[in-house]
Design a protein around this motif. Structure first.
Motif, mmCIF file in Angstrom:
data_model
loop_
_atom_site.group_PDB
_atom_site.id
_atom_site.type_symbol
_atom_site.label_atom_id
_atom_site.label_comp_id
_atom_site.label_asym_id
_atom_site.label_seq_id
_atom_site.Cartn_x
_atom_site.Cartn_y
_atom_site.Cartn_z
ATOM 1 N N ASN A 28 0.858 -1.186 0.000
ATOM 2 C CA ASN A 28 0.000 0.000 0.000
ATOM 3 C C ASN A 28 0.889 1.230 0.000
ATOM 4 O OD1 ASN A 28 -2.432 1.448 0.261
ATOM 5 N ND2 ASN A 28 -2.042 1.703 2.456
ATOM 6 N N PRO A 46 0.376 5.131 -0.817
ATOM 7 C CA PRO A 46 -0.597 6.153 -1.222
ATOM 8 C C PRO A 46 -0.042 7.178 -2.208
ATOM 9 C CG PRO A 46 -0.560 5.885 1.171
ATOM 10 C CD PRO A 46 0.574 5.079 0.635
ATOM 11 N N GLN A 102 -1.784 -0.225 -4.899
ATOM 12 C CA GLN A 102 -2.359 -1.237 -4.012
ATOM 13 C C GLN A 102 -2.133 -2.560 -4.714
ATOM 14 O OE1 GLN A 102 -6.449 0.027 -3.380
ATOM 15 N NE2 GLN A 102 -5.864 0.755 -1.351
#
Ligand SMILES: NC(=O)C1=CN([C@@H]2O[C@H](COP(=O)(O)OP(=O)(O)OC[C@H]3O[C@@H](n4cnc5c(N)ncnc54)[C@H](O)[C@@H]3O)[C@@H](O)[C@H]2O)C=CC1
Ligand SMILES: O=C(O)CCC(=O)C(=O)O
Length: 380
Positions: A29, A31, A36
């Motif tokens: 993960n 951001p 993802q």
């Protein structure tokens, strides 16, 4: 199901139950790039895990997880069947390949791959291309199948398509005593990197092909390719492909397409295609068998790309790759014969062969300490 242990750590047994056949599952993960992804390492008995990275707009994390768990397990069998010293692994990136790709995303993904320090090697699969991984190799060496200009072995869909063609020939030979591809009808699902090359080859061999793809540009392109060949092309709607009366169904898109809804529709003599995990469940292989439809186990017939990327890790050699890819022909015929002799499905016959190899290696590993590295070693 949660259980409170003595040290007060709550253990979610459901999640471990889900992974019970797998060695390691890594959730990635990041951001900043929107990455993802999930990496699944199924089994490293035969060697480090090897398998491509798929990118899809999965509707949920559960769907992505199920896909990567199934795909990585298939890779263990594919490596075992192709006599490769690698284990089963696969990765999925959650996102639309037409919209969500960026250099940052593929670099972030590379950092996760690097953190596994050689337990997992990866490259292209559905939804990813060699050029995507040109970004990834800036972060890690554990990547294969990048363009030759970047030190890779190039497009792995070329040997994958070649392997499927050998599989089609072997199946023709088994069914009719001739391995000629001409004059037969092939219903092809998916005209992507692999399916398109198979379709082109079949047209040149004088076959009739019925095709479908959600990307209409690819349909137009294959129609153009038919010009000047003795083959013909007919395009049908996506769901119509299962109803086509043909000699072969050639699935080259998603997995799970032989399921309760489709299996009864099929009106073909054999299923031979590149898609991974074609059977939704093992019992669908038995239904095909009972219907008299010969099924070429997907992981046997689509091993060409894997053979190339595995070979690359020892220093690419095109002759070696071609010889191993050609061997798919005999391997498939042996599986068909064994299934016939033993009154089992072709998947059972193929699985037996792989499980025997895994078991032998397990026994060897227990016997000898791995204190020295093998002579034919992966180049650092
Ligand atoms: N690329 C390789 O060397 C290998 C690929 N495979 C498997 O072969 C299959 C195809 O792989 P690639 O050609 O690399 O993928 P790709 O992403 O290049 O092509 C897949 C094609 O299927 C089409 N498609 C998607 N959903 C569809 C649907 N419902 N109906 C009809 N068409 C649909 C897409 O539009 C695309 O053109 C995948 O299952 C992959 O895991 C297996 C071994 C190696
Ligand atoms: O074909 C590749 O590039 C890697 C092998 C793989 O992921 C597969 O065979 O599904």
């Amino acid at each position: 199901m949660k259980q409170q242990l003595e040290n007060n750590v709550a253990v979610d047994h459901d999640i471990f139950q889900k992974f019970s056949g797998h060695e390691q599952v890594v959730f990635c993960n990041e951001p900043a790039s929107g990455l993802q992804a999930i990496i699944a390492i199924h089994n490293t008995t035969l060697g480090p895990a090897l398998g491509g990275t798929r990118m899809r707009p999965y509707e949920s994390v559960d769907e992505a997880l199920e896909d990567v768990l199934r795909l990585s397990e298939g890779m263990t069998y594919k490596c075992a069947a192709a006599d490769l010293d690698f284990g089963g692994g696969k990765a999925v990136i959650i996102g639309d390949p037409n919209e969500a790709k960026s250099a940052a995303l593929f670099r972030a993904f590379g950092q996760y791959i690097d953190s596994l320090n050689g337990r997992f090697y990866t490259g292209t699969d559905m939804g990813t291309t060699m050029d995507d991984f040109v970004h990834t190799i800036k972060e890690t060496n554990f990547i294969n199948g990048v363009p030759e200009a970047f030190g890779g072995s190039g497009d792995s869909s070329i040997p994958t398509a070649q392997g499927v063609i050998y599989g089609l020939k072997a199946t023709n030979m088994f069914l009719s005593g001739s391995d000629s591809l001409a004059g037969k009808c092939y219903a092809i699902q998916g005209l992507g990197k692999v399916g398109f090359k198979i379709a082109e080859h079949l047209l040149q061999a004088g076959a009739d092909i019925v095709v479908t793809d959600i990307n209409k540009e690819l349909i137009a392109l294959i129609e153009q390719k038919a010009t000047g060949t003795s083959g013909t092309v007919e395009a049908v709607a996506n769901d119509e492909i299962y109803n086509i009366e043909a000699d072969f169904f050639v699935p080259c898109a998603l997995g799970g397409i032989i399921n309760d809804f489709t299996v009864e529709k099929l009106r073909v003599h054999a299923v031979v295609g590149s898609a991974n995990n074609q059977l939704r469940e093992a019992r669908h292989g038995k239904i095909l068998h009972d219907k008299g439809i010969l099924y070429a186990p997907d992981y046997i017939v689509n091993a060409g790309g894997l053979i190339q990327v595995a070979d690359e890790l020892y220093g690419s050699n095109k002759e070696r790759v071609l010889a191993k890819t050609k061997a798919i022909y005999n391997s498939l015929v042996e599986i068909y014969k064994e299934a016939n002799m033993e009154y089992i499905t072709t998947v059972e016959a193929a699985n037996r062969k792989c499980e025997k190899r895994l078991e032998e290696q397990r026994r060897r590993s227990n016997f000898f300490a791995r204190s020295r590295r093998p002579k034919w070693n992966i180049r650092e």
